[in-house]
Write a protein that holds these residues in place. Structure first.
Motif, PDB file in Angstrom:
ATOM      1  N   ALA A 155       0.814  -1.217   0.000  1.00 16.50           N
ATOM      2  CA  ALA A 155       0.000   0.000   0.000  1.00 16.50           C
ATOM      3  C   ALA A 155       0.848   1.267   0.000  1.00 16.50           C
ATOM      4  O   ALA A 155       0.444   2.295  -0.554  1.00 16.50           O
ATOM      5  N   ASP A 156       2.056   1.197   0.597  1.00 10.95           N
ATOM      6  CA  ASP A 156       2.883   2.401   0.689  1.00 10.95           C
ATOM      7  C   ASP A 156       4.054   2.409  -0.283  1.00 10.95           C
ATOM      8  O   ASP A 156       4.974   3.207  -0.140  1.00 10.95           O
ATOM      9  N   GLY A 157       4.047   1.511  -1.287  1.00  8.01           N
ATOM     10  CA  GLY A 157       5.087   1.578  -2.302  1.00  8.01           C
ATOM     11  C   GLY A 157       5.760   0.245  -2.574  1.00  8.01           C
ATOM     12  O   GLY A 157       5.327  -0.805  -2.087  1.00  8.01           O
ATOM     13  N   PRO A 158       6.852   0.261  -3.378  1.00  8.88           N
ATOM     14  CA  PRO A 158       7.549  -0.971  -3.766  1.00  8.88           C
ATOM     15  C   PRO A 158       8.166  -1.682  -2.562  1.00  8.88           C
ATOM     16  O   PRO A 158       8.640  -1.040  -1.619  1.00  8.88           O
ATOM     17  N   VAL A 159       8.160  -3.019  -2.610  1.00 14.28           N
ATOM     18  CA  VAL A 159       8.763  -3.838  -1.555  1.00 14.28           C
ATOM     19  C   VAL A 159       9.514  -4.992  -2.202  1.00 14.28           C
ATOM     20  O   VAL A 159       9.307  -5.316  -3.370  1.00 14.28           O
ATOM     21  N   ALA A 160      10.418  -5.612  -1.435  1.00 13.37           N
ATOM     22  CA  ALA A 160      11.210  -6.725  -1.955  1.00 13.37           C
ATOM     23  C   ALA A 160      10.470  -8.048  -1.867  1.00 13.37           C
ATOM     24  O   ALA A 160      10.661  -8.940  -2.700  1.00 13.37           O
TER      25      ALA A 160
END
Length: 253
Positions: A155-160
């Motif tokens: 929800a708050d942006g790109p993640v690994a």
């Protein structure tokens, strides 16, 4: 979480869930309320420390080793590894959107032709994704499509890495060769997003499928090393059916 060392064993399975040896169960949260549970695996290969995140659906290993599906082990580069350190991956965010690309035109043909099936069954095969890794998905009996995860967004942006749940979207685009020849496929409920790409919105349970309860006697469960709450894969062939289908049910005492 606390890391626990475990040998690993590879098993033929049409899903990407690990099965945990009983001695490690006390270190993991209970499966409940549809909440995805993920495990972080760490190991050393070629002098380098590596790690991967895999899903756990409540399965218990037959022996004292952590069991991994053979295709998942291949995808993560674990096929030649004999032991890993395991811990609960407790801080993974929930994936809002994942972008994947089939590795070949044949893989694209499988996923684009089975978009609705993908929406209905993906969560019975995996519940976590890691950016940059390969993912095997079975959409038509024994046919396996390989996809690569290019991007993950919470929800708050790109993640690994992220958990998957009902409502997570898989954005799937054709390989370059398929796109160049106009080989677009049908879309799921999300519709066609242009250029042959489509969006699959994952569902917690297949549409129109009634709940399935599996009743086994205590003796039958003990003989098969099944515990209440374990994830059990059922393979059924109906009269006149062209192939086998798989369903998941919770074991019941």
């Amino acid at each position: 979480g606390t890391q626990m060392e475990s040998k690993i064993a590879f098993v033929p399975s049409q899903h990407s869930f690990a099965s945990v040896p009983r001695r490690l169960l006390g270190q993991l949260p209970r499966i409940g309320a549809g909440e995805p549970v993920a495990l972080r695996l760490c190991w050393t290969s070629g002098g380098e420390r590596r790690e991967a995140v895999v899903g756990w659906g409540g399965g218990v290993a037959a022996g004292d080793a952590l069991e991994l599906p053979s295709a998942l082990a291949e995808a993560l580069g674990l096929s030649s590894v004999r032991a890993v350190h395991v811990c609960h991956a407790s801080s993974l965010p929930l994936a809002v959107r994942a972008t994947l690309a089939p590795e070949s035109p044949e893989d694209w043909a499988l996923v684009s032709g089975g978009a609705a099936r993908l929406e209905e069954t993906a969560l019975t095969q995996l519940n976590v994704l890691t950016a940059g890794t390969r993912v095997p998905l079975w959409l038509d009996g024994a046919a396996c499509a390989w996809l690569r995860v290019s991007e993950l967004h919470a929800a708050d942006g790109p993640v690994a890495a992220a958990r998957l749940a009902s409502g997570s979207e898989l954005h799937i685009a054709p390989p370059v060769a398929a796109a160049a020849t106009g080989g677009g496929g049908g879309g799921g409920d999300g519709g066609d997003s242009g250029g042959g790409s489509f969006v699959a919105r994952l569902e917690q349970a297949p549409r129109g499928w009634p709940p399935l309860a599996l009743g086994l006697s205590a003796a039958a469960m003990a003989a098969r090393r099944i515990s209440p709450g374990d994830l059990v894969l059922l393979y059924a062939r109906g009269a006149g059916a062209a192939g086998s289908s798989a369903a998941a049910a919770r074991g019941a005492a």
